[in-house]
Design a protein around this motif. Structure first.
Motif, PDB file in Angstrom:
ATOM      1  N   LEU A  16       8.309   2.246 -29.266  1.00 47.22           N
ATOM      2  CA  LEU A  16       6.874   2.112 -29.040  1.00 47.22           C
ATOM      3  C   LEU A  16       6.405   0.698 -29.332  1.00 47.22           C
ATOM      4  O   LEU A  16       5.589   0.128 -28.586  1.00 47.22           O
ATOM      5  CB  LEU A  16       6.106   3.101 -29.921  1.00 47.22           C
ATOM      6  CG  LEU A  16       6.081   4.557 -29.467  1.00 47.22           C
ATOM      7  CD1 LEU A  16       5.399   5.423 -30.522  1.00 47.22           C
ATOM      8  CD2 LEU A  16       5.370   4.694 -28.132  1.00 47.22           C
ATOM      9  N   LEU A  17       6.906   0.117 -30.410  1.00 47.25           N
ATOM     10  CA  LEU A  17       6.522  -1.250 -30.750  1.00 47.25           C
ATOM     11  C   LEU A  17       6.959  -2.223 -29.666  1.00 47.25           C
ATOM     12  O   LEU A  17       6.204  -3.122 -29.272  1.00 47.25           O
ATOM     13  CB  LEU A  17       7.131  -1.644 -32.094  1.00 47.25           C
ATOM     14  CG  LEU A  17       6.821  -3.065 -32.587  1.00 47.25           C
ATOM     15  CD1 LEU A  17       5.317  -3.258 -32.751  1.00 47.25           C
ATOM     16  CD2 LEU A  17       7.541  -3.344 -33.894  1.00 47.25           C
ATOM     17  N   LEU A  18       8.164  -2.034 -29.138  1.00 49.09           N
ATOM     18  CA  LEU A  18       8.665  -2.921 -28.086  1.00 49.09           C
ATOM     19  C   LEU A  18       7.856  -2.753 -26.807  1.00 49.09           C
ATOM     20  O   LEU A  18       7.476  -3.744 -26.163  1.00 49.09           O
ATOM     21  CB  LEU A  18      10.145  -2.641 -27.831  1.00 49.09           C
ATOM     22  CG  LEU A  18      10.813  -3.478 -26.725  1.00 49.09           C
ATOM     23  CD1 LEU A  18      10.594  -4.966 -26.955  1.00 49.09           C
ATOM     24  CD2 LEU A  18      12.300  -3.143 -26.641  1.00 49.09           C
ATOM     25  N   LEU A  19       7.572  -1.506 -26.413  1.00 51.11           N
ATOM     26  CA  LEU A  19       6.776  -1.276 -25.217  1.00 51.11           C
ATOM     27  C   LEU A  19       5.358  -1.827 -25.380  1.00 51.11           C
ATOM     28  O   LEU A  19       4.782  -2.390 -24.446  1.00 51.11           O
ATOM     29  CB  LEU A  19       6.717   0.224 -24.897  1.00 51.11           C
ATOM     30  CG  LEU A  19       8.021   0.855 -24.401  1.00 51.11           C
ATOM     31  CD1 LEU A  19       7.862   2.363 -24.269  1.00 51.11           C
ATOM     32  CD2 LEU A  19       8.456   0.248 -23.079  1.00 51.11           C
ATOM     33  N   GLY A  20       4.802  -1.671 -26.584  1.00 56.22           N
ATOM     34  CA  GLY A  20       3.483  -2.238 -26.846  1.00 56.22           C
ATOM     35  C   GLY A  20       3.486  -3.749 -26.765  1.00 56.22           C
ATOM     36  O   GLY A  20       2.545  -4.362 -26.246  1.00 56.22           O
ATOM     37  N   THR A  21       4.555  -4.358 -27.258  1.00 54.40           N
ATOM     38  CA  THR A  21       4.680  -5.818 -27.193  1.00 54.40           C
ATOM     39  C   THR A  21       4.773  -6.285 -25.743  1.00 54.40           C
ATOM     40  O   THR A  21       4.141  -7.275 -25.356  1.00 54.40           O
ATOM     41  CB  THR A  21       5.918  -6.280 -27.968  1.00 54.40           C
ATOM     42  OG1 THR A  21       5.801  -5.857 -29.332  1.00 54.40           O
ATOM     43  CG2 THR A  21       6.057  -7.786 -27.932  1.00 54.40           C
ATOM     44  N   LEU A  22       5.537  -5.573 -24.934  1.00 56.13           N
ATOM     45  CA  LEU A  22       5.640  -5.918 -23.517  1.00 56.13           C
ATOM     46  C   LEU A  22       4.287  -5.778 -22.824  1.00 56.13           C
ATOM     47  O   LEU A  22       3.901  -6.614 -21.999  1.00 56.13           O
ATOM     48  CB  LEU A  22       6.679  -5.019 -22.836  1.00 56.13           C
ATOM     49  CG  LEU A  22       8.135  -5.219 -23.272  1.00 56.13           C
ATOM     50  CD1 LEU A  22       9.023  -4.113 -22.704  1.00 56.13           C
ATOM     51  CD2 LEU A  22       8.643  -6.582 -22.830  1.00 56.13           C
TER      52      LEU A  22
END
Length: 402
Positions: A16-22
């Motif tokens: 989730l953190l990675l997708l949010g960062t993207l």
């Protein structure tokens, strides 16, 4: 794949953190850069209007790039294009940092946007690849929490970087951000595109894929619902400094915390939406939020036109209008991507491009109608909320039965 499909496991916090960062690629690239705009003008010997061209170039790149990455990702996969986009982003950020003239900086910002939009468009597609309509809406609400940090923290960080290492240091920081996301995607984000999506994409021309989506009245309804809803946010953002400082009389320090407070409206509504989704279908929330949004828009227009209640009542109603965005945006995106999951990349591209295009139009219209009062902004926001509801309850209404 329908809304009645079996829900799949929830993603890890790291995913989730990675997708949010993207998803935040675009927001970080805009908000971190804003404090450096005056310094850019002084350094390159141009006026503020010329510096604004760098922002326009970025928006154009964000809109056009999404239309390319979306359908290509249905054919080639999400992961390789995310890596390619991150590499383009890093190279363009370094070009911006070294730009010897405003022309080079404009070109660099355009290419930077072509890299940034890969994260924005493909993160949406990845969510839909892995999760059904209801869960997608819940996850988009969580991603909004990560995305909402950018307008709160990035301007302050950008101002600090300008004071410490100059405006070129901002683009150095953005290049480092791109390197970090490239490594994270390479190490921790597996491919999510389904075999059915790949097979359909290989046998269908890109133009036919777009045409198929536009011929679907449900998708077109959701597309317009989201685009007009996005116009409400862009109309506010483009007017925020003038509204809060020049029109309502707050100073620079007060502007910072008021801007952050109004950003909380968007972030907070997204989190309330996530909690509601545990008990209420996404489409029901969307219909209620859209109807309430129209009422709020009308009230905002009335307060702006009459001046009743002064600046604090105007800000309170504006807060409510921005809160409606959080409910409408997340559920509309989930609904639009659920119409034809096998074309999720194409659908995500159209959602992003439509939102940016309508937002740019709202921003230009707000500038053209500017009269030194909050009335033009309020009129645009009220109109956009109304048109968003008409698209939902008209073209997209059959989705309520699914």
């Amino acid at each position: 794949m329908s809304d009645t499909e079996t829900a799949r496991p929830h993603p890890t916090k790291a995913t989730l953190l990675l997708l949010g960062t993207l998803t935040a690629y675009g927001a970080v690239s805009i908000d971190l850069y804003l404090p450096g705009m005056p310094a850019i003008g002084r350094s390159l010997g141009v006026d503020s209007g010329a510096v604004q061209h760098t922002m326009a170039a970025f928006f154009i790149g964000m809109s056009l790039g999404q239309m390319i990455y979306g359908p290509l990702s249905d054919r080639m996969g999400r992961r390789p294009l995310l890596l390619f986009g991150a590499a383009v982003y890093v190279a363009a950020s370094l070009l911006c940092a070294l730009a010897p003239s405003i022309e080079w900086l404009v070109a660099g910002r355009f290419v930077q946007a072509l890299g940034a939009c890969s994260g924005v468009v493909l993160a949406r597609a990845i969510v839909r690849d892995r999760f059904d309509h209801q869960d997608s809406a819940r996850i988009f609400s969580l991603l909004m929490l990560v995305l909402g940090i950018a307008p709160i923290l990035a301007p302050t960080l950008g101002g600090w970087l300008v004071g410490w290492v100059g405006w070129r240091g901002i683009f150095g920081a953005l290049a480092a951000f791109g390197v970090a996301t490239f490594i994270a995607v390479a190490l921790w984000l597996p491919e999510s595109r389904s075999a059915a999506t790949a097979e359909l994409a290989r046998n269908e021309h890109v133009g036919l894929s777009y045409a198929a989506m536009l011929r679907n009245p449900r998708f077109l309804g959701f597309l317009l619902t989201g685009a007009f809803n996005g116009a409400t946010l862009f109309a506010y953002i483009s007017n925020a400094p003038d509204l809060l400082i020049d029109q309502l009389g707050f100073d620079i320090a007060q502007f910072g915390w008021l801007f952050a407070l109004l950003a909380v409206a968007v972030i907070g509504s997204g989190q309330v939406n996530r909690l509601l989704l545990d008990h209420i279908p996404s489409m029901r929330i969307l219909h209620v939020a859209s109807a309430v949004g129209v009422v709020i828009g009308i009230v905002l227009l009335g307060v702006a036109a009459s001046g009743i209640g002064g600046r604090w009542l105007l800000l309170a109603v504006l807060f409510a209008a921005l809160a409606s965005y959080g409910f409408i945006a997340t559920n509309t995106t989930a609904a639009a991507l659920s119409v034809d999951p096998q074309r999720a990349g194409t659908a995500s591209a159209m959602i992003g491009a439509g939102s940016f295009a309508m937002g740019a139009l709202a921003s230009m219209l707000a500038g053209a109608l500017h009269d030194g009062t909050p009335l033009p902004m309020a009129a645009i926001m009220a109109s956009a909320l109304t048109l968003s509801a008409l698209a939902l309850f008209g073209l997209a209404r059959p989705a309520a039965r699914t």
